[in-house]
Design an enzyme around this catalytic site. Structure first.
Site, PDB file in Angstrom:
ATOM      1  N   THR A   1      45.232  44.922  42.579  1.00 17.46           N
ATOM      2  CA  THR A   1      44.810  44.216  41.375  1.00 17.46           C
ATOM      3  C   THR A   1      43.327  44.482  41.166  1.00 17.46           C
ATOM      4  O   THR A   1      42.582  44.608  42.132  1.00 17.46           O
ATOM      5  CB  THR A   1      45.089  42.694  41.490  1.00 17.46           C
ATOM      6  OG1 THR A   1      44.305  41.997  40.515  1.00 17.46           O
ATOM      7  CG2 THR A   1      44.776  42.132  42.854  1.00 17.46           C
ATOM      8  N   GLY A   2      42.913  44.589  39.916  1.00 18.32           N
ATOM      9  CA  GLY A   2      41.500  44.856  39.634  1.00 18.32           C
ATOM     10  C   GLY A   2      41.351  45.965  38.618  1.00 18.32           C
ATOM     11  O   GLY A   2      42.291  46.291  37.889  1.00 18.32           O
TER      12      GLY A   2
ATOM     13  N   GLY B   1      41.637  48.943  36.816  1.00 22.49           N
ATOM     14  CA  GLY B   1      42.675  49.953  36.989  1.00 22.49           C
ATOM     15  C   GLY B   1      42.183  51.378  37.013  1.00 22.49           C
ATOM     16  O   GLY B   1      42.784  52.234  37.678  1.00 22.49           O
TER      17      GLY B   1
ATOM     18  N   THR C   1      46.452  40.809  36.563  1.00 21.93           N
ATOM     19  CA  THR C   1      47.660  41.364  37.189  1.00 21.93           C
ATOM     20  C   THR C   1      48.304  40.423  38.220  1.00 21.93           C
ATOM     21  O   THR C   1      47.623  39.638  38.868  1.00 21.93           O
ATOM     22  CB  THR C   1      47.335  42.717  37.880  1.00 21.93           C
ATOM     23  OG1 THR C   1      46.703  43.577  36.955  1.00 21.93           O
ATOM     24  CG2 THR C   1      48.560  43.416  38.419  1.00 21.93           C
TER      25      THR C   1
HETATM   26  N1  GLY Z   1      44.847  46.375  37.209  1.00 23.18           N
HETATM   27  C1  GLY Z   1      45.375  46.291  35.930  1.00 23.18           C
HETATM   28  C2  GLY Z   1      44.769  47.162  34.960  1.00 23.18           C
HETATM   29  O1  GLY Z   1      43.645  47.650  35.139  1.00 23.18           O
HETATM   30  O2  GLY Z   1      45.386  47.405  33.950  1.00 23.18           O
END
Ligand code: GLY
Length: 288
Positions: free
Chosen positions: A202-203, A205, A151
């Protein structure tokens, strides 16, 4: 009013030779946004432009070079939110869009809706004159080969005191077709609120969605300095939601917060007139 911009290129682990490129992309994104903000452009313009720079870089997991799902296909998610009104635009599962952040903005500004998915989002894009590209043109050898970070995101503060956030991603590698993560969900992958601040996460999700991580983090600004808010959000994410990831934040004074529990998270931001970036290994950060 000060201006502010902070961007990240994804929490995770970059190969040693790829990390400098990721950091350089973040610095270019900040340069682009700074020029716009200095000319009086809106925070929305700044986060959209910064995110387009990041989407165009093949090292980062968004737009060109985004990760692939279980079936080897790209499915992109994105969000943009206006902190003045909390209106947002979001897309999920689009495959033929070069810049999902721009399509998100068009949804916010040109429809009565907030969120369009997959074929419907692409149909709207085509109706509005956005070219639909061959999804294969977003694939790189590197993406087909391997693993990478997660991300991209940007948060900006403009001369009028407006805050905006943008997020864009290919999601997690090997995801089931149709899976959507936190990135396009306001409050989870991103959140902006004038007078308080903005955040981009970010990470993993699934955990970020359960935590509503960005909303929580921005709420913490009411009682904490922004860096403490970022630290507290990632502490909670690690302990209660067992998540890998990170967050960037910007408050309404232009101060930044950065926290992550992954090995890497390339970040760049504006500090007065200077662009700073984070050469980061977990627990061993230096900022220049
Ligand atoms: N953080 C992006 C996802 O998990 O899609």
């Amino acid at each position: 009013m000060p201006i502010g911009i902070i961007v990240h290129g994804g929490a995770g682990r970059f190969l040693d030779n790829e990390y400098p490129q990721a950091l350089a992309a973040c610095r270019r994104a900040v340069e682009t946004a700074r020029a716009l903000l200095q000319q009086g452009a809106s925070a929305l313009d700044a986060v959209e432009a910064a995110t387009r720079v990041l989407e165009a870089d093949p090292i980062l997991n968004a737009g060109y070079g985004a990760t692939i799902n279980r079936d080897g296909e790209i499915e992109l998610d994105a969000l943009i939110q206006d902190g003045a009104t909390q209106r947002f635009g979001a897309v999920a599962g689009v495959r033929r869009i070069e810049h999902p952040v721009t399509l998100s903005r068009w949804i916010m500004e040109r429809t009565p809706h907030h969120f369009l998915i997959a074929a419907g989002a692409e149909q709207f894009a085509a109706e509005q004159g956005m070219p639909l590209i061959d999804p294969k043109s977003l694939l790189t050898d590197r993406q087909i080969r391997g693993k990478h970070a997660d991300t991209v995101g940007a948060v900006a503060l403009d001369l009028q005191g407006n805050i905006a956030v943008a997020v864009s991603t290919g999601g997690v590698r090997g995801k089931l077709p149709g899976r959507v993560g936190d990135s396009p969900i306001p409050g989870a992958g991103g959140y902006a609120e004038n007078g308080t601040g903005g955040a981009s996460a970010t990470g993993m999700g699934e955990g970020i969605m359960r935590a509503l991580l960005c909303f929580r983090a921005v709420e913490l600004i009411h009682d904490h300095q922004v860096q403490s808010a970022a630290n507290a959000a990632i502490d909670l994410f690690t302990r209660r939601f067992d998540g890998d990831g990170g967050i960037i934040m910007l408050d309404s004074n232009g101060q930044v917060g950065i926290a992550h529990n992954t090995d890497h998270m390339p970040v760049a931001w504006l500090d007065g007139d200077k662009i700073k970036s984070q050469h980061t290994q977990k627990n061993a950060e230096s900022r220049t």
